[in-house]
Write an enzyme that holds these catalytic residues in place. Structure first.
Site, PDB file in Angstrom:
ATOM      1  N   LYS A  54       0.351  -1.249   0.187  1.00  6.10           N
ATOM      2  CA  LYS A  54       0.184  -0.163  -0.220  1.00  6.10           C
ATOM      3  C   LYS A  54       1.050   1.182   0.015  1.00  6.10           C
ATOM      4  O   LYS A  54       0.437   2.100  -0.447  1.00  6.10           O
ATOM      5  CB  LYS A  54      -0.947   0.183   1.154  1.00  6.10           C
ATOM      6  CG  LYS A  54      -2.279  -1.265   0.995  1.00  6.10           C
ATOM      7  CD  LYS A  54      -2.883  -1.201   2.484  1.00  6.10           C
ATOM      8  CE  LYS A  54      -3.772  -2.188   2.285  1.00  6.10           C
ATOM      9  NZ  LYS A  54      -3.929  -2.950   3.811  1.00  6.10           N
ATOM     10  N   GLN A  98      -3.584  -0.979   9.759  1.00  2.85           N
ATOM     11  CA  GLN A  98      -4.720  -3.152   8.942  1.00  2.85           C
ATOM     12  C   GLN A  98      -4.464  -3.961  10.300  1.00  2.85           C
ATOM     13  O   GLN A  98      -4.114  -3.636  11.402  1.00  2.85           O
ATOM     14  CB  GLN A  98      -2.825  -3.025   9.318  1.00  2.85           C
ATOM     15  CG  GLN A  98      -2.359  -4.403   8.209  1.00  2.85           C
ATOM     16  CD  GLN A  98      -2.789  -4.493   7.064  1.00  2.85           C
ATOM     17  OE1 GLN A  98      -3.068  -3.157   5.514  1.00  2.85           O
ATOM     18  NE2 GLN A  98      -3.602  -5.837   6.192  1.00  2.85           N
ATOM     19  N   ASP A 121     -10.894   2.737   4.556  1.00  6.96           N
ATOM     20  CA  ASP A 121     -11.403   1.405   4.052  1.00  6.96           C
ATOM     21  C   ASP A 121     -12.664   1.028   4.484  1.00  6.96           C
ATOM     22  O   ASP A 121     -13.333  -0.038   3.571  1.00  6.96           O
ATOM     23  CB  ASP A 121     -10.815   0.409   5.140  1.00  6.96           C
ATOM     24  CG  ASP A 121      -9.681  -0.553   4.554  1.00  6.96           C
ATOM     25  OD1 ASP A 121      -9.532  -0.873   3.651  1.00  6.96           O
ATOM     26  OD2 ASP A 121      -8.539  -1.455   5.875  1.00  6.96           O
TER      27      ASP A 121
END
Length: 290
Positions: A54, A98, A121
């Site tokens: 990412k 994460q 997200d």
């Protein structure tokens, strides 16, 4: 029948190229590029690889990566303080925590602390609620990527019967909501579903996301269906998906491979979300100044 192979790598590259061009325009207009912050807790090898990917993708499209790492024994308050700092930083357009986190931490509670406007997200309760209500908001990356893949093979969703195998908050539920928004008739299957093959065999669009290798066999698939394989499992023979690929490809109209199908789309849509978040934040500041 021989299915069209949906090339996620090529489609993701197109999305990333589009984002890179728009980032260049955004930076020229605002004087500052979008920024994506990733927060990694602990040293899980797979998570570290995902975060590294990412970070690299962010830099490749002209965004500024912010890499925040905390030890595995970090407390809830340690992580909460980091998230509050990133929420308040105007240089940070998007914040990603994460998952999974070490066992002593509540991932859902910490995710909920991310500013919904920076929740790239799409997992905060606010963005989940906006999706459920059909209102604008940041959408989860992998389901959004699946919608791009379906579009790439001209999938008619309006009036179609879609079946999603898997009901997770991360994928199954938001996937169903996006399909509903496209006017598909949606069935969500799970471990308690009676006659799973029979339910799946009705689907014009079949999406599997349970992490059970080769669960979806030829009998699950209606001839001419579009099959999207979100699952991925590492076996001694290599990486495989939830779909028994070769037999299913003989009856499907289009199918994603594993690897190289859904996976590349997740980061591409993360970059898209980060740019969208940055655009919205600039718009909000402009309105405040009026």
């Amino acid at each position: 029948m021989s299915a069209t192979i949906i090339d996620g790598k090529t489609i993701a590259a197109r999305v990333r190229g589009e984002v890179a061009g728009e980032v260049e325009t955004f930076t020229a207009q605002t004087g500052r590029p979008p920024g994506l912050a990733t927060v990694l807790v602990g040293e899980d090898p797979a998570s570290a690889v995902y975060v590294g990917g990412k970070q690299r993708a962010c830099a490749e499209v002209g965004m500024v990566p912010f890499d925040r790492r905390l030890p595995a024994d970090a407390t809830f308050e340690d992580i909460a303080a980091e998230l509050r700092s990133l929420n308040a930083d105007p240089a940070v357009s998007g914040v990603l925590l994460q998952l999974p986190l070490p066992g002593h931490l509540d991932g859902a509670a910490l995710t909920a602390m991310i500013d919904p406007g920076k929740d790239v997200d799409g997992l905060t309760p606010v963005n989940a609620g906006l999706l459920a209500l059909g209102l604008p908001g940041l959408r989860p990356c992998t389901p959004s990527g699946v919608m791009e893949l379906l579009s790439s093979v001209d999938t008619q969703l309006e009036g179609a019967e879609a079946v999603v195998i898997g009901r997770s908050n991360l994928f199954g539920k938001p996937m169903a909501q996006l399909l509903l928004a496209a006017n598909a008739t949606v069935t969500v299957c799970h471990s308690r579903t009676t006659d799973l093959p029979g339910v799946c065999a009705r689907a014009d669009v079949l999406i599997a996301a349970v992490g059970r290798p080769r669960l979806v066999t030829r009998e699950f698939v209606k001839p001419g269906a579009v099959v999207i394989d979100v699952g991925i499992t590492r076996l001694e023979s290599g990486l495989v998906g939830d779909v028994d690929f070769e037999p299913v490809a003989e009856v499907a109209r289009a199918i994603t491979p594993v690897p190289g199908g859904v996976g590349p789309m997740t980061i591409a849509m993360l970059l898209r979300n980060t740019l969208d978040a940055a655009d919205a934040q600039v718009g909000s500041v402009s309105q405040d100044d009026e």
